[in-house]
Design an enzyme around this catalytic site. Structure first.
Site, short mmCIF file in Angstrom:
data_model
loop_
_atom_site.label_atom_id
_atom_site.label_comp_id
_atom_site.label_asym_id
_atom_site.label_seq_id
_atom_site.Cartn_x
_atom_site.Cartn_y
_atom_site.Cartn_z
CE LYS A 87 -11.61 2.77 26.20
NZ LYS A 87 -10.56 1.75 26.38
CE LYS A 106 -10.90 4.92 29.45
NZ LYS A 106 -10.11 3.74 29.26
#
Ligand code: PBG
Length: 328
Positions: free
Chosen positions: A200, A252
């Site tokens: 992330k 992400k």
């Protein structure tokens, strides 16, 4: 007169039917996960629009329940629930309170849809803390990794009790998968799965999400989320999360990180998902609203590309709409 060209790839592009038949990548409703927001107002209150994400709302509890039923009906793979609490504090007590908005919403949604669609929850403190960070702070105002793990373990049990079957570990603390797995197993909840937001990145593309959850964040998350410059580190994070017991790993944002997604997908022994985040949504919606881009084609192309790069499933705010398009 062009007999000197024996190999003609265009033969397979000559009609829509031929193109459909030779398509390498298909996006199916069952691999789409819809992120949903629920506010802490009256259960039967109005939905609250998120201005930076046209078409996305903070649901009331009742409308969330109806939307979840609709998503199950449409054959979506899953739902990812985010709570927007009315009150916040330093340690995010609302996250572990069974009466906290996210836990109440999880119970309501699972009562509504059962296991017709996978109900998952965001396991992170940022929506619940008054400083907006993903963890608790130490005396100097830095995010305290190990003290945060204690809160995540408590949160995991609260979410499992509420009915979540897949916990979305999005806080980017070291050791978070292991801490949550140990807590779940220790409580006999070996059935509850973990989705590790493994790679992330500290991304500008989360901007609209912060409006969607009324984020209180001052500053940034660069001391825990990944540097956008680093692909190798993303692959390493995914490997670590697998070693800690993650059932699924995620990359992400999605479109700006297709290289990382591809590398993680090549190496991962567990399913790899991608999150098409709020800023990716907002860019296409804004351009389409201006007449600068063909909306449906751009959405379809972006999600197809994410799947082509290696995502087994995709979290996308367009999940319901894409499912409708693909069924026609
Ligand atoms: C953290 C979390 C964030 C997103 C999902 N989970 C925000 C952040 O890290 O700042 C962003 C999702 C999006 O932008 O769509 N709870």
């Amino acid at each position: 007169m062009s007999t000197a060209i024996p190999i003609r790839p265009r033969r397979l592009r000559q009609s829509a039917a031929m193109r459909r038949l030779v398509s390498e990548t298909r996006v199916h409703a069952s691999q789409l996960v819809l992120p949903m927001f629920v506010h802490d107002g009256p259960d039967d209150g109005d939905d609250r629009p998120v201005s930076s994400m046209p078409g996305v709302v903070q649901h009331s509890l009742d409308s969330l329940r109806r939307a979840a039923a609709e998503a199950a009906e449409a054959g979506l793979g899953g739902l990812m629930l985010f709570g927007v609490p009315a009150h916040r504090d330093a340690t995010g007590t609302g996250a572990t309170d069974p009466a906290g908005i996210l836990n109440r919403a999880t119970a309501a949604v699972t009562a509504e849809v059962g296991d017709a669609v996978v109900v998952s929850t965001d396991l992170c403190l940022d929506e619940f803390t008054d400083h907006g960070h993903c963890g608790v702070l130490d005396a100097h105002g830095s995010v305290d990794n190990d003290a945060t793990l204690v809160r995540y373990a408590e949160m995991a049990l609260a979410q499992a009790d509420a009915g979540s079957v897949l916990l979305g570990l999005s806080g980017m603390m070291d050791g978070q998968v292991m801490a949550v797995r140990e807590a779940l197993d220790g409580a006999g909840r070996t059935d509850v799965a973990t989705l590790a937001y493994a790679a992330k990145y500290a991304s500008a593309f989360y901007g609209p999400f912060r409006e969607a959850v009324d984020s209180q964040l001052q500053g940034d998350r660069r001391s825990y989320q990944l540097d956008p410059a680093n692909a190798r580190e993303g692959v390493r994070e995914a490997a670590l999360d697998v070693a800690e017991g993650a059932d699924i790993v995620m990359v992400k944002p999605a479109l700006p990180y297709l290289d990382v997604l591809h590398q993680v997908a090549d190496a991962s022994p567990v399913p790899v998902w991608a999150y098409q985040v709020s800023g990716e949504y907002a860019m296409i919606e804004a351009a389409a609203a201006n007449g600068w881009i063909a909306r449906e084609a751009a959405i379809t192309e972006s999600v197809t590309s994410i799947v082509r790069a290696g995502a087994d499933a995709v979290l996308t705010y367009w999940a319901l709409e894409i499912a409708e398009w693909s069924s026609r």
